[in-house]
Design a protein around this motif. Structure first.
Motif, PDB file in Angstrom:
ATOM      1  N   LEU A 119       6.278 -27.741   3.465  1.00 44.30           N
ATOM      2  CA  LEU A 119       7.592 -28.227   3.085  1.00 44.30           C
ATOM      3  C   LEU A 119       7.471 -29.359   2.065  1.00 44.30           C
ATOM      4  O   LEU A 119       8.140 -29.355   1.036  1.00 44.30           O
ATOM      5  CB  LEU A 119       8.352 -28.712   4.322  1.00 44.30           C
ATOM      6  N   LEU A 133       8.675 -29.397  -1.866  1.00 44.47           N
ATOM      7  CA  LEU A 133       9.563 -30.425  -2.424  1.00 44.47           C
ATOM      8  C   LEU A 133       8.951 -31.082  -3.650  1.00 44.47           C
ATOM      9  O   LEU A 133       9.637 -31.364  -4.628  1.00 44.47           O
ATOM     10  CB  LEU A 133       9.872 -31.487  -1.364  1.00 44.47           C
ATOM     11  N   LYS A 163      20.299 -31.078   0.812  1.00 42.02           N
ATOM     12  CA  LYS A 163      19.020 -30.396   1.045  1.00 42.02           C
ATOM     13  C   LYS A 163      17.985 -31.392   1.581  1.00 42.02           C
ATOM     14  O   LYS A 163      17.202 -31.061   2.467  1.00 42.02           O
ATOM     15  CB  LYS A 163      18.540 -29.763  -0.269  1.00 42.02           C
ATOM     16  N   TYR A 184      15.906 -31.177   5.063  1.00 41.53           N
ATOM     17  CA  TYR A 184      14.447 -31.250   5.152  1.00 41.53           C
ATOM     18  C   TYR A 184      13.990 -32.390   6.064  1.00 41.53           C
ATOM     19  O   TYR A 184      13.019 -32.259   6.807  1.00 41.53           O
ATOM     20  CB  TYR A 184      13.822 -31.407   3.757  1.00 41.53           C
TER      21      TYR A 184
END
Length: 185
Positions: A4, A8, A18, A22
């Motif tokens: 993740l 990003l 968003k 996250y």
């Protein structure tokens, strides 16, 4: 979690919405990892005899188990599962560590939710017999074959027909459950 973060980093700018999403994913993953680490530490303490429990007198075990189950009812219902709490007794004061009982019951119910399909049932049963209290969590989920049941409480062993996720969920806590529930109080 690292995937993740790498994603990003590659994408650059993201919206606030968003980013908050996250952050929530990272928090949940971190809490899950912390729980696994704490379970491993507790298992090691139990095996070495260094684990301490804090017993208290006059804890109503029926109320404690019912409240633990009811606190999970929204999670259970959101998974399309019916929760049935069926104590055979109204109250029973005992000497126990309420936090440890909550933890055992909560983890067992959590496992039942993981492996019970939508429209399934989870039953929490409480009864007294022969000066002992019996707490049972029953579900109509996947189950463990009779051949594999002997491996549940053995560390570093796995039954042949038990899928990895199912085994991991049971393995993490079974040393703990066995110790707490077998009377090492």
């Amino acid at each position: 979690m690292l995937q993740l973060l790498n994603s990003l980093e590659e994408k650059g700018n993201i919206t606030r919405e968003k980013a908050l999403y996250y952050i929530d994913v990272i928090k949940k993953s971190s809490n899950s990892l912390l729980s696994i680490i704490n379970d491993i530490i507790d298992s090691s303490k139990i095996e070495s005899g260094a684990y301490k429990i804090s017993k208290q007198e006059n804890i109503d075990i029926v109320y404690l188990v019912e409240e633990t189950a009811l606190n999970m009812s929204e999670y259970i219902n959101n998974n399309g599962i019916e929760l049935i709490i069926n104590p055979e007794i109204e109250e029973l004061p005992i000497c126990c560590d309420s936090k440890e009982i909550e933890r055992c019951v909560g983890n067992l119910i959590g496992n039942a939710v993981k492996f019970t399909e939508k429209d399934g049932k989870i039953k929490v049963l409480i009864k007294e017999q022969d000066n002992t209290v019996s707490i049972s969590i029953e579900d109509n989920g996947l189950g463990i074959s009779k051949d594999d049941q002997e491996f549940i409480f053995k560390r570093f062993e796995q039954g042949g027909n038990v899928n990895l996720l199912y085994w991991e969920s049971y393995y993490r806590n079974n040393i703990y459950y066995e110790w707490i529930l077998s009377g090492h109080w």
